[in-house]
Write a protein that holds these residues in place. Structure first.
Motif: not given
Length: 136
Positions: A41-43, A46, A63, A67, A69, A71-72, A76, A99, A102
């Motif tokens: 989900y974070q990927e 972003t 979530g 999260v 750094d 995985d970004a 966003y 999450l 963020q």
């Protein structure tokens, strides 16, 4: 206990889903995009390819792993996020944060506590524009 304010997800075909504010409060619009993976989900949030889209997470709990750094894929850039049930607590050893904070910091408007299965069934194969708004 966190009491979330009411929110609406309106599709351009007239369909409306009632839920609760998730992420930043406000109003946003964009093309609906279904994200069906249980992880990443974070990927997805972003990924520059999803810029300006409202992502619908088909997996019911989002979530859980928090999260970090690593995985970004960037900043966003999505227009909004739709989740069934936000995680109450991140439980991954790699997590450096949760999450929702963020999303709030990035100004990403979202909605939770809606039937995402029904939304996915309704939206699959269609090009729909969605609007998320905090209910007045």
């Amino acid at each position: 206990m966190n009491i979330r304010k009411p929110a609406l997800l309106k599709l351009d075909d007239g369909t409306t889903f009632v839920g609760r504010v998730y992420g930043a409060a406000g109003t946003t619009s964009g093309p609906l995009e279904i994200f069906a993976s249980a992880t990443g989900y974070q990927e997805a949030l972003t990924d520059p390819n999803n810029s300006g889209k409202i992502l619908v997470f088909a997996f019911p709990h989002i979530g859980n792993v928090g999260v970090n750094d690593g995985d970004a894929r960037g900043s966003y850039a999505v227009a909004g996020a739709v989740v069934r049930e936000p995680a109450r607590l991140a439980s991954n050893y790699r997590a450096t944060g949760e999450l929702e904070p963020q999303l709030i910091a990035a100004g990403i408007v979202g909605i939770c506590e809606i039937d995402t299965r029904a939304l996915v069934r309704h939206a699959r194969g269609k090009s729909l524009i969605a609007t998320i708004t905090q209910e007045a």
